[in-house]
Design an enzyme around this catalytic site. Structure first.
Site, PDB file in Angstrom:
ATOM      1  N   CYS A  34       0.851  -1.196   0.000  1.00 55.36           N
ATOM      2  CA  CYS A  34       0.000   0.000   0.000  1.00 55.36           C
ATOM      3  C   CYS A  34       0.883   1.241   0.000  1.00 55.36           C
ATOM      4  O   CYS A  34       2.089   1.148   0.180  1.00 55.36           O
ATOM      5  CB  CYS A  34      -0.860   0.021   1.260  1.00 55.36           C
TER       6      CYS A  34
ATOM      7  N   ARG B 241       1.436   2.192  -5.861  1.00 56.81           N
ATOM      8  CA  ARG B 241       1.707   1.208  -4.813  1.00 56.81           C
ATOM      9  C   ARG B 241       0.477   0.362  -4.488  1.00 56.81           C
ATOM     10  O   ARG B 241       0.586  -0.611  -3.738  1.00 56.81           O
ATOM     11  CB  ARG B 241       2.194   1.899  -3.543  1.00 56.81           C
TER      12      ARG B 241
ATOM     13  N   TRP C   4      -3.573  -1.863  -1.443  1.00 56.91           N
ATOM     14  CA  TRP C   4      -3.456  -3.080  -2.263  1.00 56.91           C
ATOM     15  C   TRP C   4      -3.836  -4.194  -1.302  1.00 56.91           C
ATOM     16  O   TRP C   4      -3.063  -4.568  -0.417  1.00 56.91           O
ATOM     17  CB  TRP C   4      -2.014  -3.247  -2.757  1.00 56.91           C
TER      18      TRP C   4
ATOM     19  N   ASN D 194       0.905  -0.086   6.161  1.00 51.42           N
ATOM     20  CA  ASN D 194       1.391  -0.867   5.018  1.00 51.42           C
ATOM     21  C   ASN D 194       2.175  -2.048   5.587  1.00 51.42           C
ATOM     22  O   ASN D 194       3.129  -1.856   6.330  1.00 51.42           O
ATOM     23  CB  ASN D 194       2.303  -0.013   4.134  1.00 51.42           C
ATOM     24  N   GLY D 195       1.735  -3.260   5.293  1.00 46.53           N
ATOM     25  CA  GLY D 195       2.418  -4.454   5.826  1.00 46.53           C
ATOM     26  C   GLY D 195       1.400  -5.492   6.225  1.00 46.53           C
ATOM     27  O   GLY D 195       0.226  -5.425   5.812  1.00 46.53           O
TER      28      GLY D 195
ATOM     29  N   GLU E 156      10.736 -11.829 -20.340  1.00 48.81           N
ATOM     30  CA  GLU E 156      10.372 -10.475 -19.919  1.00 48.81           C
ATOM     31  C   GLU E 156       9.351  -9.862 -20.880  1.00 48.81           C
ATOM     32  O   GLU E 156       8.403  -9.197 -20.457  1.00 48.81           O
ATOM     33  CB  GLU E 156      11.620  -9.599 -19.813  1.00 48.81           C
TER      34      GLU E 156
ATOM     35  N   LYS F 177       5.662  -8.525 -19.837  1.00 45.77           N
ATOM     36  CA  LYS F 177       5.161  -7.176 -20.163  1.00 45.77           C
ATOM     37  C   LYS F 177       3.795  -7.266 -20.841  1.00 45.77           C
ATOM     38  O   LYS F 177       2.839  -6.594 -20.464  1.00 45.77           O
ATOM     39  CB  LYS F 177       6.148  -6.433 -21.088  1.00 45.77           C
TER      40      LYS F 177
ATOM     41  N   GLU G 260       1.205  -8.466 -18.283  1.00 47.85           N
ATOM     42  CA  GLU G 260       0.898  -7.508 -17.208  1.00 47.85           C
ATOM     43  C   GLU G 260      -0.041  -6.393 -17.678  1.00 47.85           C
ATOM     44  O   GLU G 260      -0.964  -6.010 -16.976  1.00 47.85           O
ATOM     45  CB  GLU G 260       2.191  -6.861 -16.698  1.00 47.85           C
TER      46      GLU G 260
ATOM     47  N   HIS H 234       9.122 -29.949 -27.560  1.00 48.21           N
ATOM     48  CA  HIS H 234       9.054 -31.015 -26.545  1.00 48.21           C
ATOM     49  C   HIS H 234       7.757 -30.935 -25.730  1.00 48.21           C
ATOM     50  O   HIS H 234       7.759 -31.183 -24.522  1.00 48.21           O
ATOM     51  CB  HIS H 234      10.275 -30.913 -25.612  1.00 48.21           C
TER      52      HIS H 234
ATOM     53  N   LYS I 158       3.449  -1.842  -7.574  1.00 44.21           N
ATOM     54  CA  LYS I 158       4.797  -1.568  -8.070  1.00 44.21           C
ATOM     55  C   LYS I 158       5.832  -2.476  -7.422  1.00 44.21           C
ATOM     56  O   LYS I 158       6.754  -2.961  -8.087  1.00 44.21           O
ATOM     57  CB  LYS I 158       5.147  -0.104  -7.847  1.00 44.21           C
TER      58      LYS I 158
END
Ligand code: BG6
Length: 606
Positions: A2, A27, A74, A100-101, A476, A480, A483, A499, A601
């Site tokens: 958060c 965040r 969040w 936050n936590g 990556e 992207k 996301e 395979h 983030k």
């Protein structure tokens, strides 16, 4: 994770508070709220949605007061509801907090407090703290003592800010495991999860460390140790970048801005301390095992680093994703563990470093955010200097980290005598020339990339395929696209396809190939063989390729042709264009690009 913020001043602080939480929205953005001390109470307004959306519903900016707290969430504990949004207050409303936590022992604390008459309004872990402070205040009659006493009941990670009409003008805050910085202004002071909250007002920041609390008033900041109340004396740091840098600067999205900032990001990464690079190379060479660790994008950055070390320095560096590090890595005092992190706050990566320390290993990191826990918590750190990265999905920071890993690999090769000074100098000439080449591609090819993204955005299932160093780039690129578009995308080694996964190929599955330059003869040919395997089964293929590659051009249904660059930097060019392609696909699909659903983030909880 958060975003928390608090401000106390001589004038009304509500607009500053509101702006501060907007600056922290990357965040977490599922709900938010403000709590402002006025007329002997804490006026709280909160609801679900982004900051602007909640302001429309709750008129946050109509609040008035000279001291207040704010939060953007969040969700970890409790669904996304108005009741679960922060701030949370004690039953008597006198103590309000943002957090936050994660409080691990909140359930037993909750049932104890309930038994003593506390009325819980939310399902969050956080709310126990508000009730604990109220209970401790009854016992101590002193706000500071009550705040500290309440914290001592908690197990877990936290950054808290608390306000109360019993101490108007004062903010009480504390940290353990979650980031917290203090901003020193003129007759106005700030507390926040990171500096972007208050950069418009001051660039003098004081980083709090684990196990500390602070009392902040408009003209004073006092930091003490939670354990014994002893005073902490620490010099503020001057933040390099200003508020303007963390604005969109005329771009439609931070993602596009940060993609186009990469020529400068590259120059900053190439300017990062050469002594630090040489020391890091020495530490890696001296270690029995030198682990690279990261998670999400930085896991793929570490994988790219692995290929640079194998190829340039002839050294295999084990790579372990931070979330699996404690269960997989075997380390002791002969080993080095090097983390890669944009925020320097990601819980899983910090846990990996703590584990390595416990085992006696030496630790190192490449980090972007100054004053972050990882940048202060390892033996050797290289600050990558990429400036603020606001978009939740990482672009410029990832590129800078890869370039710094490549510099360390080149330095290791030189120190090992695997590369002579002339070859080393040539490699650095190639790197120094690269930012201009990137500018040219971004300015000249973006239109074409957009056109192709528009034409292929209708495919719902994708494979992204690369060989050698192009495999981590493919991973990556897949991340992207996933996301920001929410499409189903899987990255894998092109050689792995036959395979098993080849069974998925049909006309509805788009296969995106990262075709190496023709100078990389074997890699190029093997990649094209895999491309032909897909074509032979009627699968559509899109590819990033370099101009002179006629064979790839003939085979690809959709081709993004890139100008020839040196094979040393060719993977980076494909990474940048893959970021741009993902951006334009998300734009075509109308996605919330800078704040994709369900993401944050950096995740500071386990
Ligand atoms: C995730 C972010 O939460 O954390 C990713 O959404 C990021 O973009 C990952 O790569 C790791 O973050 P950091 O800050 O440690 O590099």
């Amino acid at each position: 994770m958060c975003g928390i913020s608090a401000v106390t001043g001589r004038e009304d602080v509500v607009t500053i508070l509101y702006e501060s939480i907007r600056n922290l929205e990357y965040r977490g953005y599922d709900s938010c709220g403000l709590g402002v001390v006025s007329n002997g109470e804490v006026a709280v307004r909160k609801n679900t949605g982004g900051v602007e959306e909640v302001n429309k519903k709750e008129h946050l900016t109509h609040l008035r007061g000279t001291t207040g707290i704010a939060h953007t969430r969040w969700a970890t504990h409790g669904r996304v509801t108005q009741a679960n949004a922060h701030p949370h207050s004690s039953t008597d409303g006198r103590f309000s907090i943002v957090h936050n936590g994660i409080i691990n022992n909140y359930e037993e604390l909750r049932s104890d407090l309930k038994a003593q008459g506390a009325a819980f309004l939310s399902d969050t872990d956080t709310e126990v703290m508000a009730h604990l402070i109220a209970k401790s205040y009854e016992e101590t009659g002193d706000v500071e003592k009550a705040f500290v006493a309440a914290i001592k009941h908690l197990e877990g990670s936290y950054a808290f800010c608390m306000v109360t009409p019993l101490a108007p003008g004062e903010i009480y805050c504390a940290r353990l495991g979650s980031p917290l910085v203090l901003g020193a202004g003129k007759s106005v002071n700030f507390v926040a999860s990171d500096v972007n909250a208050f950069l418009q007002h001051t660039r003098d920041a004081l980083v709090m460390e684990d196990g500390e609390y602070a009392v902040v008033s408009p003209d004073a900041i006092t930091v003490r140790k939670l354990a014994d109340g002893s005073l902490v004396r620490r010099k503020p740091i001057r933040i390099e970048w200003d508020a303007e840098t963390s604005k969109k600067g005329g771009y439609a999205h931070f993602m596009l801005k940060e993609i186009f900032e990469q020529p400068q990001t590259l120059r900053n990464a190439l300017a990062a301390t050469q002594e630090g690079v040489a020391r890091m190379a020495g530490k890696i060479r001296a270690a029995r095992h030198a682990y690279l660790m990261g998670v999400g994008t930085t896991h793929y950055v570490a994988l790219a680093g692995q290929y640079f070390f194998s190829r340039l320095a002839g050294r295999h560096l084990p790579v372990v994703s931070s979330d699996e590090f404690v269960d997989l890595a075997v380390v002791d005092s002969q080993d080095l563990v090097m983390a890669v992190s944009q925020s320097g706050e990601t819980f899983d990566t910090r846990r990996g470093i703590a584990f390595a320390k416990e085992k006696g290993a030496s630790t190192a990191a490449i980090v972007n955010v100054m004053g972050s826990s990882l940048s202060m918590g390892v033996d050797e750190v290289i600050m990558q200097g990429s400036g603020p990265e606001i978009c939740v999905v990482s672009t410029k920071a990832a590129l800078a980290q890869m370039v710094i890993l490549q510099r360390i690999a080149l330095e290791s090769a030189l120190q090992e005598g695997r590369m002579d000074k002339a070859a080393y100098a040539r490699a650095h000439q190639v790197l120094q020339a690269f930012p201009e080449q990137v500018s040219a591609v971004l300015n000249e090819r973006s239109g074409f990339v957009r056109n192709l993204a528009d034409r292929t955005a209708g495919y719902h299932n994708w494979l992204v395929l690369g060989r050698g160093i192009y495999y981590p780039i493919a991973l990556e690129a897949a991340l992207k696209l996933k996301e920001v578009t929410y499409l189903h995308v899987e990255g894998m080694p092109a050689g792995f396809l036959k395979h098993g996964t080849l069974a998925l190929v049909d006309q509805n599955l788009m296969s995106w190939f990262l075709v190496p330059p023709t100078e990389e003869k074997e890699l190029n040919q093997h990649t094209i063989s895999a491309l032909e395997e897909v074509k032979a089964r009627g699968g559509p293929v899109i590819g990033l390729m370099f101009e002179d590659d006629q064979r790839a051009k003939r085979l690809l249904d959709f081709a993004i042709e890139l100008p020839k660059v040196d094979p040393l930097v060719a993977p980076f060019l494909q990474l940048i264009v893959a970021q741009l392609f993902s951006y334009f696909t998300a734009l075509k699909l109308g996605r919330s690009i800078d704040k994709p659903r369900n993401l944050a983030k950096s995740v500071t909880v386990g």
